[in-house]
Scaffold this active site. Sequence first.
Site, PDB file in Angstrom:
ATOM      1  N   ARG A  31       0.616  -1.130  -0.181  1.00  0.00           N
ATOM      2  CA  ARG A  31       0.025  -0.026  -0.160  1.00  0.00           C
ATOM      3  C   ARG A  31       1.043   1.245   0.194  1.00  0.00           C
ATOM      4  NH1 ARG A  31      -2.864  -2.657   4.535  1.00  0.00           N
ATOM      5  NH2 ARG A  31      -4.764  -4.437   3.544  1.00  0.00           N
TER       6      ARG A  31
ATOM      7  N   LYS B  38       2.869 -18.317   6.489  1.00  0.00           N
ATOM      8  CA  LYS B  38       2.132 -19.090   7.887  1.00  0.00           C
ATOM      9  C   LYS B  38       1.470 -17.628   8.937  1.00  0.00           C
ATOM     10  CE  LYS B  38       5.031 -18.558  12.602  1.00  0.00           C
ATOM     11  NZ  LYS B  38       4.315 -17.692  12.916  1.00  0.00           N
TER      12      LYS B  38
ATOM     13  N   ASP C  70       6.366 -22.699   6.015  1.00  0.00           N
ATOM     14  CA  ASP C  70       7.194 -22.162   7.462  1.00  0.00           C
ATOM     15  C   ASP C  70       8.466 -21.276   7.387  1.00  0.00           C
ATOM     16  OD1 ASP C  70       7.764 -21.557  10.014  1.00  0.00           O
ATOM     17  OD2 ASP C  70       7.067 -23.354  10.912  1.00  0.00           O
ATOM     18  N   HIS C  71       8.842 -20.519   7.237  1.00  0.00           N
ATOM     19  CA  HIS C  71       9.927 -19.840   7.241  1.00  0.00           C
ATOM     20  C   HIS C  71      10.955 -20.448   8.348  1.00  0.00           C
ATOM     21  CE1 HIS C  71       8.693 -16.653   9.320  1.00  0.00           C
ATOM     22  NE2 HIS C  71       9.617 -16.559  10.445  1.00  0.00           N
TER      23      HIS C  71
ATOM     24  N   LYS D 206      15.543 -22.696   7.971  1.00  0.00           N
ATOM     25  CA  LYS D 206      16.825 -22.621   8.221  1.00  0.00           C
ATOM     26  C   LYS D 206      18.091 -23.672   8.283  1.00  0.00           C
ATOM     27  CE  LYS D 206      15.058 -20.012  12.064  1.00  0.00           C
ATOM     28  NZ  LYS D 206      16.120 -18.082  12.243  1.00  0.00           N
TER      29      LYS D 206
ATOM     30  N   GLU E 118      13.561 -16.075  22.308  1.00  0.00           N
ATOM     31  CA  GLU E 118      13.323 -14.426  22.050  1.00  0.00           C
ATOM     32  C   GLU E 118      14.029 -13.512  22.454  1.00  0.00           C
ATOM     33  OE1 GLU E 118      11.103 -13.473  17.862  1.00  0.00           O
ATOM     34  OE2 GLU E 118       9.562 -14.929  18.719  1.00  0.00           O
TER      35      GLU E 118
ATOM     36  N   ASP F   9       1.027 -18.589  17.405  1.00  0.00           N
ATOM     37  CA  ASP F   9       2.416 -17.360  16.523  1.00  0.00           C
ATOM     38  C   ASP F   9       3.603 -18.800  16.641  1.00  0.00           C
ATOM     39  OD1 ASP F   9       3.910 -15.533  15.179  1.00  0.00           O
ATOM     40  OD2 ASP F   9       5.036 -14.518  16.997  1.00  0.00           O
TER      41      ASP F   9
ATOM     42  N   HIS G 122       6.234 -23.354  14.090  1.00  0.00           N
ATOM     43  CA  HIS G 122       7.370 -23.475  14.687  1.00  0.00           C
ATOM     44  C   HIS G 122       8.140 -24.417  15.562  1.00  0.00           C
ATOM     45  CE1 HIS G 122       7.569 -19.789  12.017  1.00  0.00           C
ATOM     46  NE2 HIS G 122       7.931 -18.711  13.226  1.00  0.00           N
TER      47      HIS G 122
END
Length: 446
Positions: free
Chosen positions: A66, A175, A204-205, A209, A243, A262, A267
């Site tokens: 946008r 995701k 799922d990124h 890894k 994290e 999340d 994950h």
Amino acid sequence: MNRTATLENSALDANRSAGSPVTEPCTVVLFGASGDLAKRKVIPAMYDLATHNSLGPRYAIIGFSRTAMSDESFRGASAEAAKSISEVGPIDPKKWEEFASNLYYQAGEYGNPDDFAKLAKRLEDLSAEKTLRGNRLFYLSTPPEVYPHIVEQLGRAGLAKSASPDSWIRIIIEKPFGRDLASAKELNNIVLSVFDEKQVYRIDHYLGKDTVQNLLVLRFSNGIFEPLWNRNYVDHVQITAAETLGVERRGGFYETAGALRDMIQSHVLQLTSLVAVEPPAQFDATAVRNEKLKILQSIRPFDLGMVAQSVVRGQYATGVVEGKAVPGYRQEPGVNPHSRTETFVAMELQIDNWRWAGVPFYLRTGKRLATAGAEYSARRGDFCFLGCEKTGNGNGHRACVDEFQLPRGLRRRDAQRICNPAGRLRARRRDAVRPGGQRGGGMGPR
């Protein structure tokens, strides 16, 4: 057909005959290009692919969002983000300049047919200019609530079907794929009303890894593990994804998700399935997926009693990180000051199959924790009877601990004889050296 195209076709055909991966010219359309995920993960990852010649002999990347922006502004913003918050390492200025010359930008609303008509025209022009053959990859890096709008507009603009039998069109959906089962099914119906199943990649990124992908290699390419990788020898398994950051600017989204949706259901359960999976018949996407699905179907369902006994939720509060005051979750922008959304989860689950029956899996995830990273540890049972030192609770010494950390690699602790008058066994750590000669460190409870 010109000589360049003829030579390129010959090379592609040779690669196909040799069984080598074929990377063809294409256009990538990145929806949500001005967002955090695109800046921190997707564009730097594409740059990394480009530096390894994995984006094809010719390519174009069109950012769509946008925010009003020119091509040059988009290139500048992408460069700044790649240098400051990218995870791919130092940026080579010359390689970045070459990569950035293939970046373009198209502003538009996700539900506006006119904006998608403009996108279609831009795609057609770039494909002709760069000889991209009509190959297109749509990457949805947007808030999940706009997924249906994008998919429907792609269908209405005629962008979901190949114009030629020699070209391909694919779509990647990040995701979360729906908020619950009902919304996931609804989204799936919308996607499959526009695209064929073979065109759709739900990802799922986290699974991209290297260390996550190496889990399967660790499991099935090392003969020392398989005989011990079961309930007869493993006391319990811990999987942690931690994290140090808070929710940052994602407070509004996080209020609709929380740590369970999340992280745990995506994950962390993906990591769980890779740790627990049975050997697939062959190493292709379908066979691995089928084995992972069996693990997820074997997880014991939770009732209210199990939730009360086996699940702990929490929120981070105000505090100090590296000498700087940081807000608590309820003080973050976009968060309800009375929110009960969890930012930390610790839970125990059981996998009711032959291999893992009775072995607890302890899953943990949270924001604003002391150490960032992800790891699993599989702790072997009490099968040492050679005078091992006792632990504080009177149990025998656990003879071996396998720990796999992202991005650090594998670490093992096992019982070895230490020269001393008593001749007792003590735990000794052995680290797998990762690139650069560094050794893995530790995190989380031991």
